[in-house]
Design a protein around this motif. Structure first.
Motif, short mmCIF file in Angstrom:
data_model
loop_
_atom_site.label_atom_id
_atom_site.label_comp_id
_atom_site.label_asym_id
_atom_site.label_seq_id
_atom_site.Cartn_x
_atom_site.Cartn_y
_atom_site.Cartn_z
N ASP A 1 0.86 -1.18 0.00
CA ASP A 1 0.00 0.00 0.00
C ASP A 1 0.90 1.23 0.00
OD1 ASP A 1 -1.68 2.10 0.56
OD2 ASP A 1 -2.87 1.02 2.04
N ILE A 2 0.84 2.03 -1.07
CA ILE A 2 1.78 3.15 -1.20
C ILE A 2 1.53 4.23 -0.17
CG2 ILE A 2 2.13 2.75 -3.66
CD1 ILE A 2 0.39 5.23 -4.17
N ARG A 3 0.41 4.18 0.54
CA ARG A 3 0.18 5.19 1.57
C ARG A 3 1.05 4.92 2.80
NH1 ARG A 3 -6.03 4.39 2.27
NH2 ARG A 3 -5.24 2.29 2.00
N VAL A 4 1.49 3.68 2.97
CA VAL A 4 2.29 3.34 4.13
C VAL A 4 3.75 3.65 3.84
CG1 VAL A 4 2.98 1.53 5.71
CG2 VAL A 4 0.66 1.55 4.77
N GLY A 5 4.24 4.71 4.43
CA GLY A 5 5.60 5.14 4.17
C GLY A 5 5.73 6.05 2.97
N GLY A 6 4.64 6.21 2.21
CA GLY A 6 4.66 7.09 1.05
C GLY A 6 4.49 8.54 1.45
N LYS A 7 4.36 9.40 0.44
CA LYS A 7 4.37 10.84 0.69
C LYS A 7 3.24 11.29 1.61
CE LYS A 7 4.31 11.75 -3.69
NZ LYS A 7 4.26 12.51 -4.96
N ASP A 8 2.07 10.66 1.51
CA ASP A 8 0.91 11.12 2.27
C ASP A 8 0.57 10.21 3.44
OD1 ASP A 8 0.55 13.25 0.43
OD2 ASP A 8 -0.40 11.85 -0.96
N SER A 9 1.50 9.39 3.84
CA SER A 9 1.23 8.40 4.88
C SER A 9 1.02 9.04 6.24
CB SER A 9 2.40 7.41 4.96
OG SER A 9 2.24 6.56 6.08
N THR A 10 0.02 8.55 6.95
CA THR A 10 -0.16 8.92 8.37
C THR A 10 -0.21 7.66 9.22
OG1 THR A 10 -2.58 8.92 8.11
CG2 THR A 10 -1.44 11.02 7.81
N GLU A 11 0.16 6.52 8.64
CA GLU A 11 0.08 5.24 9.33
C GLU A 11 1.37 4.97 10.10
OE1 GLU A 11 -2.58 3.22 9.41
OE2 GLU A 11 -3.69 4.70 8.26
N VAL A 12 1.22 4.25 11.21
CA VAL A 12 2.39 3.79 11.95
C VAL A 12 2.47 2.27 11.94
CG1 VAL A 12 2.53 5.80 13.44
CG2 VAL A 12 1.14 3.86 14.15
N VAL A 13 1.40 1.61 11.50
CA VAL A 13 1.42 0.15 11.36
C VAL A 13 1.79 -0.17 9.92
CG1 VAL A 13 0.11 -1.99 11.51
CG2 VAL A 13 -0.32 -0.15 13.15
N VAL A 14 2.94 -0.77 9.75
CA VAL A 14 3.48 -1.01 8.41
C VAL A 14 2.93 -2.31 7.84
CG1 VAL A 14 5.58 -1.24 7.04
CG2 VAL A 14 5.56 0.22 9.06
N LYS A 15 2.36 -2.22 6.67
CA LYS A 15 1.80 -3.40 6.01
C LYS A 15 2.85 -4.04 5.12
CE LYS A 15 -2.62 -0.99 5.99
NZ LYS A 15 -3.64 -0.32 5.16
N GLY A 16 2.58 -5.28 4.74
CA GLY A 16 3.52 -5.98 3.88
C GLY A 16 2.89 -7.22 3.28
N VAL A 17 3.62 -7.85 2.41
CA VAL A 17 3.16 -9.07 1.76
C VAL A 17 3.93 -10.24 2.35
CG1 VAL A 17 2.93 -10.29 -0.42
CG2 VAL A 17 2.66 -7.82 -0.36
N HIS A 18 3.23 -11.15 3.01
CA HIS A 18 3.89 -12.26 3.70
C HIS A 18 3.69 -13.55 2.93
CE1 HIS A 18 4.23 -15.53 6.74
NE2 HIS A 18 5.28 -14.81 7.09
N ARG A 19 4.79 -14.22 2.63
CA ARG A 19 4.74 -15.55 2.01
C ARG A 19 5.24 -16.57 3.02
NH1 ARG A 19 7.94 -17.08 -1.65
NH2 ARG A 19 9.57 -15.52 -1.32
N GLU A 20 4.59 -17.71 3.05
CA GLU A 20 5.01 -18.76 3.96
C GLU A 20 6.42 -19.23 3.60
OE1 GLU A 20 3.50 -23.10 5.66
OE2 GLU A 20 2.26 -21.95 4.26
N VAL A 21 7.27 -19.35 4.61
CA VAL A 21 8.65 -19.77 4.38
C VAL A 21 8.68 -21.28 4.13
CG1 VAL A 21 10.92 -19.95 5.44
CG2 VAL A 21 9.55 -17.90 5.80
#
Length: 560
Positions: A77-97
């Motif tokens: 999600d480009i809002r997370v850490g992007g220019k207009d982000s107000t989030e502190v919970v960082v999202k990501g894509v998790h693949r099973e190891v």
């Protein structure tokens, strides 16, 4: 088949489409015709004819030019850490190891890894940071040698599993979050001192040793390593974040005190960035590239550090002011006077109040400056008297100084080094701290602190200001209840105001804490999109599979 003729005519008339069909034998090119450049259809274009006939007029082709694919972080999600982000919970894509990957790690490390959830959660949640991640590491490993690190990184690269290097866990901006899961590489078992070269004033160490532990080792030799960030910080993490501390005004930052490093790159290759010479003009400065890279380009496994002689004598002084601007003005005047102070620390009245509360002291609860002067006994005292005169000319009062070791240690420990814990002690229960820092040109420090302080004082939240005032770097500690969304948003608003104020004064969004996930959204305004694309280009070459601490430093909206 009228639409098919139209299709080939469209291709023939558009160079950017003709380039897609180069290489067809000449006899098939008659449908398009060839020009002087010899553009031809690819052999697979013949398959378009029966396909088009079968589809008939019901088929419609969108022949508008398609932009070349860009290298962006997928699925984020480009809002997370992007220019207009107000989030502190960082999202990501998790693949099973994969299970075979875990089995391979066990073969490499034997018992020096864990799949325990509590341990993984601990490593995935920074100790002094308000930043959080939706995921935690899938496994935590504890390498004992550079060879272990090489093997782990090579396995991660083969299976395309993310890596998050982990030092003393004192970083603040979400550097050790694992938004995509993966492997947390805890370097705490790699803490050997490999060689001390007293005559050359340097030392070679592994990254897991702490700066305080290192200085205890060096003390009998009359030496010390001059950077002093938060207690618990390790040399590897200090390199990764390009940290500094209160002594940077005299000795510089980590960038200035590292001679070379050895690092394991994303493909498992080990490189050494330089010799032990005190200066070199040989090739690209890879040492400076890696200092501050926050684990996004490789894992540092060995560091050669510059050392300093312990000062012959030192004096610690304190003085008080009615306004924070007066205190900042004295810090600036002191630096402009040419006096080589080793520390200039500023505390606002709220921070002093917290120190009184936590330590049972009765210091005047007003903006306070602390100085340290070093040299011979006569020189240190001479400096002290010059600064005392400067203080008196800027509405300062209560100028006192101490010279005994116990008194100096008590002042720095209780008044400066334990400032954060004092804030927690005075804040309501369950409070969290949003800790941020900025840095501005020294001449703009008073203006930046004054503007920020006005906004902080008007807030319902408890806010403190601490500054390394001698080099224009100051910190804010904002206490808030993480369960109250309004308080979290207010804390983020204050953080944003402080950063934007610094940027408007030709400053930086972070003087020493680093970028991590928390400051990514400000980098484009500070550095420009061109600089960020250059950074991403460097990372894409050194880490083509994007396994090294992904989601840090470079905002996800930056494409190349």
């Amino acid at each position: 088949m009228g639409f098919l003729s139209a299709f080939f005519s469209r291709v023939a008339s558009k160079p950017h489409l003709r380039r897609c069909f180069r290489g067809v034998p000449l006899q098939y090119a008659t449908a398009l015709g060839t020009d002087a450049s010899g553009d031809r259809l690819l052999p697979w274009s013949r398959a378009l004819v029966p396909l088009a006939v079968a589809a008939g007029a019901a088929l419609a082709f969108d022949l508008r030019p398609v932009a070349a694919p860009s290298l962006c972080d997928p699925g984020v999600d480009i809002r997370v850490g992007g220019k207009d982000s107000t989030e502190v919970v960082v999202k990501g894509v998790h693949r099973e190891v994969p299970k075979e990957f875990i089995a391979e790690l066990k073969d490499i490390l034997q018992d020096n890894l864990t799949l325990d959830y509590e341990e993984r959660y601990f490593h995935g949640k920074p100790q002094n940071s308000f930043h959080r991640s939706v995921n935690v590491p899938d496994v935590v490993v504890f390498p004992r040698s550079q060879g272990d690190v090489q093997k782990v990184v090579a396995a991660c690269n083969m299976y395309k599993v993310p890596i998050v290097p982990y030092g003393g866990a004192t970083s603040i901006e979400g550097h050790t979050l694992a938004p995509h899961g993966g492997v947390c590489v805890d370097m705490s078992l790699m803490k050997k001192i490999k060689s001390l070269n007293v005559e050359d004033l340097d030392i070679v160490v592994e990254p897991g040793i702490g700066w305080m532990e290192l200085n205890e080792y060096l003390k009998p030799y009359g030496l010390f390593f001059p950077l002093d960030p938060g207690p618990g910080a390790t040399i590897g993490g200090m390199c990764a974040t390009r940290c500094s501390g209160s002594l940077a005004v005299r000795y510089g930052t980590m960038r200035d005190n590292v001679i070379n490093v050895q690092v394991v790159l994303a493909n498992g290759e080990v490189i050494k960035t330089g010799s032990r010479a005190r200066k070199s003009a040989a090739g690209y400065d890879l040492t400076r590239l890696l200092i501050g890279s926050e684990g996004t380009l490789g894992i540092i496994t060995e560091v050669t550090l510059r050392l300093q002689r312990l000062p012959q004598h030192s004096v610690v002084a304190m003085c008080n002011f009615q306004t924070i601007k007066d205190a900042a003005d004295v810090a600036i005047a002191t630096m402009l006077s040419g006096i080589q102070v080793s520390r200039v620390e500023l505390l606002d009245e709220v921070q002093v109040k917290a120190i009184n509360f936590a330590n049972g002291k009765s210091l005047p609860e007003v903006p306070t400056l602390m100085f340290e002067f070093i040299g011979t006994e006569a020189y240190a005292r001479e400096q002290t008297l010059i600064v005392q005169k400067i203080v008196s000319e800027h509405n300062g009062s209560d100028f006192v100084f101490v010279e005994s070791e116990n008194s100096k240690e008590e002042l720095w420990k209780q008044i400066r080094k334990e400032a954060l814990w004092a804030c927690y002690a005075m804040a309501p229960d369950n409070s969290d701290a949003m800790i941020t820092d900025v840095c501005v040109p020294l001449s703009r420090l008073a203006e930046c602190i004054s503007k920020s302080k006005e906004e902080l004082d008007a807030s319902p939240l408890m806010c403190m200001v601490i500054a390394h005032a001698g080099d224009g770097n100051f910190h804010t500690i904002i206490m808030f209840d993480p369960e109250q969304e309004e308080q979290r948003q207010e804390a983020e608003r204050l953080n944003h105001f402080m950063v934007q104020t610094a940027l408007s004064l030709e400053g930086t969004c972070t003087g020493e804490h680093g970028v991590g996930t928390g400051k990514m959204k400000y980098l484009e305004k500070e550095l420009g999109i061109g600089a960020l694309r250059t950074m991403k280009s460097i990372k894409s070459v050194l880490d083509p599979n994007d396994i090294m601490n992904p989601g840090k430093i470079i905002p996800p909206h930056v494409c190349i």
